[in-house]
Design an enzyme around this catalytic site. Sequence first.
Site, PDB file in Angstrom:
ATOM      1  CB  SER A 211      -0.964  -0.065   1.193  1.00 16.44           C
ATOM      2  OG  SER A 211      -2.014   0.823   1.008  1.00 16.44           O
TER       3      SER A 211
ATOM      4  CG  ASP B  64      -7.314  -3.445  -1.903  1.00 18.96           C
ATOM      5  OD1 ASP B  64      -7.909  -2.560  -1.271  1.00 18.96           O
ATOM      6  OD2 ASP B  64      -6.074  -3.540  -1.977  1.00 18.96           O
TER       7      ASP B  64
ATOM      8  CG  HIS C 273      -5.540  -2.807   1.305  1.00 20.28           C
ATOM      9  ND1 HIS C 273      -4.907  -2.552   0.102  1.00 20.28           N
ATOM     10  CD2 HIS C 273      -4.963  -1.948   2.195  1.00 20.28           C
ATOM     11  CE1 HIS C 273      -4.011  -1.595   0.257  1.00 20.28           C
ATOM     12  NE2 HIS C 273      -4.017  -1.208   1.521  1.00 20.28           N
TER      13      HIS C 273
HETATM   14  N1  LIG Z   1      -9.254   1.930   7.254  1.00 14.59           N
HETATM   15  C1  LIG Z   1      -8.067   2.262   7.847  1.00 14.59           C
HETATM   16  C2  LIG Z   1      -6.937   2.278   6.963  1.00 14.59           C
HETATM   17  C3  LIG Z   1      -5.736   1.631   7.502  1.00 14.59           C
HETATM   18  C4  LIG Z   1      -5.267   0.458   6.679  1.00 14.59           C
HETATM   19  O1  LIG Z   1      -6.001  -0.271   6.051  1.00 14.59           O
HETATM   20  N2  LIG Z   1      -3.960   0.326   6.708  1.00 14.59           N
HETATM   21  C5  LIG Z   1      -3.331  -0.719   5.938  1.00 14.59           C
HETATM   22  C6  LIG Z   1      -2.433  -0.073   4.955  1.00 14.59           C
HETATM   23  S1  LIG Z   1      -3.340   1.041   3.935  1.00 14.59           S
HETATM   24  C7  LIG Z   1      -2.223   1.827   2.970  1.00 14.59           C
HETATM   25  O2  LIG Z   1      -1.171   2.184   3.237  1.00 14.59           O
HETATM   26  C8  LIG Z   1      -2.582  -1.640   6.887  1.00 14.59           C
HETATM   27  O3  LIG Z   1      -1.625  -2.245   6.516  1.00 14.59           O
HETATM   28  N3  LIG Z   1      -3.071  -1.737   8.113  1.00 14.59           N
HETATM   29  C9  LIG Z   1      -2.437  -2.478   9.177  1.00 14.59           C
HETATM   30  C10 LIG Z   1      -2.776  -3.917   9.282  1.00 14.59           C
HETATM   31  O4  LIG Z   1      -2.112  -4.614  10.087  1.00 14.59           O
HETATM   32  O5  LIG Z   1      -3.652  -4.423   8.557  1.00 14.59           O
HETATM   33  C11 LIG Z   1      -8.322   2.626   9.195  1.00 14.59           C
HETATM   34  O6  LIG Z   1      -9.471   2.879   9.379  1.00 14.59           O
HETATM   35  O7  LIG Z   1      -7.477   2.598  10.073  1.00 14.59           O
END
Ligand SMILES: N[C@@H](CCC(=O)N[C@@H](CSC=O)C(=O)NCC(=O)O)C(=O)O
Length: 277
Positions: free
Chosen positions: A146, A222, A255
Amino acid sequence: MQLVSSQKMFNGWQQRYRHQSEVNQCEMTFSVYVPFRVAQGHKVPVVYCLSGLTCSDENFSTKAGAQQYAAQLGLMLVMPDTSPRGEGVADDAAYDLGQGAGFYVNATAAPWAAHYRMYDYIVSELPALIEAHFQVTKERAIMGHSMGGHGALMIALRNTDRYSSVSAFAPIVNPMDVPWGQKAFAAYLGEDSKAWAQYDACHCVNHATKRIPILIDQGSADDFYPSQLQPEKFVTAAKVAGLPVRYNMRPEYDHSYYFIASFVESHLSFHAEHLGL
Ligand SMILES: N[C@@H](CCC(=O)N[C@@H](CSC=O)C(=O)NCC(=O)O)C(=O)O
């Protein structure tokens, strides 16, 4: 450099270190996976693994399931934090700006410029530290997810002499043109978008000085795919620039790190191949 924790894993060591960063002007923490091959007396190449929004150095180390493959292939993994941190470091209440959302750029606008120099940290300061303290070669690859997928693509394209290959899971590819990137770049680099292109992977394809191999995986389920990611834009730009891209659309994957864990073996094998292992 101070050792924070160390656990044996797949015959190697999963560790966390804290150090004072000159470029970010704060304490930084990173995680590493040191494969058993190092204990056998060999130097190993390094894969840098950049995480996304809201992450620290621990998301990739605890959720991606990469260590078993790094152990088999003889790769060291370095998992940096996604921003400078601390009480004296500028922050924002939103999840997509400030601490945990450094976007791997050198900020030039106040209040961010004092600490947010993640580009220099990932390209120069951290590799120098790793190469001074661990049994590693100077061979490197870089990957990410991401925001971190974008960081990996952008950094590799701007430094093709420093990385053998680059890969990304569900990357942002054209931050100048999507809401996450526009918000972060306006804050970190100022409102004048002329300063933004140097950090936009779709623009950086035109500045690559070597045909660095690129691998991208994207899940079709995603939620961020249509609005924030759009990796096909990068695939087209890279092909026009003559760069070799392998692009996999993965049906029904989202995602999350469950997606990453499902394909991380293929990414590490890709890097191992190009690192000559
Ligand atoms: N919806 C979120 C967004 C946070 C999220 O999805 N972060 C992803 C990376 S998104 C792009 O850089 C992530 O890796 N999260 C950490 C995990 O361990 O899954 C929110 O509301 O916080």
